[in-house]
Write a protein that holds these residues in place. Structure first.
Motif, mmCIF file in Angstrom:
data_model
loop_
_atom_site.group_PDB
_atom_site.id
_atom_site.type_symbol
_atom_site.label_atom_id
_atom_site.label_comp_id
_atom_site.label_asym_id
_atom_site.label_seq_id
_atom_site.Cartn_x
_atom_site.Cartn_y
_atom_site.Cartn_z
ATOM 1 N N SER A 195 6.080 4.446 -9.416
ATOM 2 C CA SER A 195 5.658 5.615 -8.644
ATOM 3 C C SER A 195 4.308 6.083 -9.175
ATOM 4 O O SER A 195 4.184 6.403 -10.361
ATOM 5 C CB SER A 195 6.698 6.728 -8.778
ATOM 6 N N TYR A 241 6.842 5.637 -2.155
ATOM 7 C CA TYR A 241 5.484 5.456 -1.656
ATOM 8 C C TYR A 241 4.715 4.539 -2.611
ATOM 9 O O TYR A 241 4.870 4.623 -3.837
ATOM 10 C CB TYR A 241 4.739 6.779 -1.557
ATOM 11 N N TRP A 244 0.495 7.857 -3.785
ATOM 12 C CA TRP A 244 0.677 9.173 -3.170
ATOM 13 C C TRP A 244 -0.374 10.117 -3.739
ATOM 14 O O TRP A 244 -0.400 10.369 -4.947
ATOM 15 C CB TRP A 244 2.077 9.688 -3.465
ATOM 16 N N LYS A 262 8.142 1.508 0.500
ATOM 17 C CA LYS A 262 8.711 2.186 1.670
ATOM 18 C C LYS A 262 7.604 2.669 2.591
ATOM 19 O O LYS A 262 7.654 2.485 3.811
ATOM 20 C CB LYS A 262 9.593 3.350 1.236
ATOM 21 N N LYS A 263 6.613 3.342 2.034
ATOM 22 C CA LYS A 263 5.391 3.713 2.738
ATOM 23 C C LYS A 263 4.226 3.221 1.887
ATOM 24 O O LYS A 263 4.331 3.165 0.658
ATOM 25 C CB LYS A 263 5.292 5.223 2.952
ATOM 26 N N VAL A 266 0.163 7.421 1.120
ATOM 27 C CA VAL A 266 0.452 8.719 1.731
ATOM 28 C C VAL A 266 -0.507 9.746 1.137
ATOM 29 O O VAL A 266 -0.619 9.873 -0.088
ATOM 30 C CB VAL A 266 1.909 9.148 1.503
ATOM 31 N N ASP A 268 -1.206 13.707 1.275
ATOM 32 C CA ASP A 268 -0.610 14.990 1.656
ATOM 33 C C ASP A 268 -1.466 16.158 1.179
ATOM 34 O O ASP A 268 -1.759 16.261 -0.028
ATOM 35 C CB ASP A 268 0.789 15.139 1.035
ATOM 36 N N HIS A 289 -0.857 7.025 5.817
ATOM 37 C CA HIS A 289 -0.558 8.278 6.521
ATOM 38 C C HIS A 289 -1.391 9.413 5.941
ATOM 39 O O HIS A 289 -1.275 9.751 4.757
ATOM 40 C CB HIS A 289 0.932 8.614 6.378
#
Length: 480
Positions: A195, A241, A244, A262-263, A266, A268, A289
């Motif tokens: 992660s 992710y 991230w 998974k993604k 990302v 945010d 994303h």
């Protein structure tokens, strides 16, 4: 006996010197710590403490402690060793900034999720406003003979310097957590499984860069733990992710690969993030994303393919904003996800992107989609995913892209507009796009409604071309 006048004066003067000489005092340190917010965004802020030595001797070692109100938490920190329990946080000096010279200062920084500011501040066990530094025995509230609470020293020092070279997943995770404006994190070839979250707020003049060759591969195939229903970085939770960037700004991700997550990437609540030259592939859901009002982002010169391997309906290549059904989570600007002015430039997207190659959501505006190559092979048709680009935002320029479709896949039109929220899906412009619909697609550009965009119509210029369409270029009047 008569004393000579010269000797008398000498004795008297000597006596005067003895009477007025000041008593000697030991030099001492006197520390004070002040807090300042360095940046603020809608759901948090960046903060820093500056520790000043007002004394006349150096201070060796410092510990700053404070509480945050419920609902706020420290999400990352740098230039210190952080521990904590509940709402109480303790920051001890790092190995390189423990000494504060007389008249000098040091600082450390942190990011907070939430808007509560520090209270009950203590510096070496005394109020942060200042005073003589206590002796080591009184610097901690622990009972005599009990060492102050601490965490084991890390096996390697925290990353520092302008360039931080990493070669393991642990090093990359640590470097991203401790990243500071102006720093470059440089990946060696290899696989980084875990992660990887960046939360530091940088600036345009001093961005944070994560860079590496294509042979540096970030993976994260196994989400772990449980987190909030609306995703925010949470201790003990790995959402799966690849990388991230959350509650940050001005990060640059360049060159490396993100796969088997998974993604993919990302972003945010993080404006001005640039993705340049990445290879994103074999992703369970969407590849890239921009979410939660991550405005002014850029993805360019990148390859996104083989997305939606776990959920084809959610396998968008590049996803801009959030559907209005998700604004309860991600609608942090006026109740909407305003990921505005995102630019998608000169990328190759597809094949086997199972949903839209670019999905532009309602609530976003004024983006640019230019110079991309779309390969529609493998598009699934699930959840109405049957076009290269679906534009539900407003004011986008779609220019100079090339799209093709070859089976297998479900393909309806090259580009589509929809209007799920009144006033959105309007005012978009198509110029100079080349579309090959493979003898399957109806229109290169299908505008779902004109009545819902009265006064702000979508525009298709005659410079667009189409081949192998079952119907034609577009279903609206072409503008010369």
């Amino acid at each position: 006996m008569r004393i000579p006048r010269s000797l008398l004066l000498t004795v008297v003067a000597g006596a005067a010197i003895v009477l007025v000489a000041p008593l000697a005092q030991a030099a001492s340190a006197s520390l004070a710590a002040t807090f300042a917010q360095t940046s603020v965004w809608s759901s948090g802020y960046g903060g820093a403490f500056t520790i000043v030595n007002r004394g006349d001797a150096a201070a060796n070692g410092w510990v700053v402690e404070f509480d945050l109100p419920a609902g706020s938490s420290v999400s990352s920190s740098w230039d210190s060793t952080r521990t904590g329990s509940g709402q109480h946080y303790r920051f001890a000096n790092a190995s390189w900034n423990g000494t504060v010279a007389a008249g000098g200062s040091v600082s450390f920084g942190f990011n907070v999720a939430g808007l509560g500011t520090p209270v009950n501040c203590l510096l070496n066990g005394a109020p942060c406003a200042g005073g003589p530094a206590p002796s080591p025995s009184s610097a901690s509230p622990s009972s005599p003979g009990t060492p102050p609470p601490s965490t084991p020293a890390p096996s390697t020092p925290p990353p520092s310097g302008t360039i931080v070279d990493v070669s393991t997943a642990a090093q990359l995770s640590s470097a991203m957590a401790a990243a500071r404006p102006g720093q470059t994190i440089r990946l060696a070839p290899g696989t980084y499984d875990g992660s990887f979250i960046g939360t530091a707020v940088a600036t345009g003049a001093a961005p944070i860069t994560v860079t590496g060759p294509r042979t540096a591969v970030i993976t994260n195939p196994a989400p772990a733990g449980s987190g909030p229903s609306c995703p925010v970085p949470t201790p003990g939770w790995d959402p799966g992710y690849g990388i991230w960037i959350a509650n940050a700004a001005y990060w640059r991700l360049t060159g490396f690969t993100v796969a088997n997550a998974k993604k993919g990437v990302v972003v945010d609540n993080s404006p001005h993030v640039t993705i340049d030259g990445l290879h994103v592939h074999h992703i369970g859901d969407e590849g890239v994303h921009f979410r939660r009002s991550s405005s002014d982002g850029v993805i360019r010169n990148s390859v996104v393919e083989y997305t939606g391997t776990a959920q084809p309906a959610y396998g968008e290549g590049v996803y801009i904003g959030s559907a209005n059904s998700n604004w309860d989570c991600h609608g942090n600007v006026g109740g909407m996800d305003r990921s505005d002015r995102v630019e998608v430039l000169d990328n190759r997207i597809g094949p086997y992107v199972s949903a839209e190659h670019i999905d532009v959501k309602e609530g976003t505006s004024n983006g640019l989609i230019r110079g991309n190559t779309f390969d529609g092979t493998g598009i699934s048709g699930q959840n109405s995913a049957d076009s290269w680009v679906d534009v539900k935002g407003t004011g986008y320029l779609i220019q100079g892209n090339t799209g093709t479709f070859v089976p297998p896949g479900t393909f309806a039109n090259g580009y589509e507009t929809h209007n799920p929220v009144a006033g959105w899906g309007c005012g978009n412009v198509w110029r100079d796009n080349v579309s090959d619909l493979g003898g399957v697609g109806r229109y290169a550009i299908n505008v779902t409604s004109t009545s819902k965009c009265a006064g702000n119509l979508n525009v298709v210029y005659a410079s667009n071309t189409v081949s192998r369409a079952t119907t034609g270029l577009t279903n609206i009047t072409v503008t010369p």
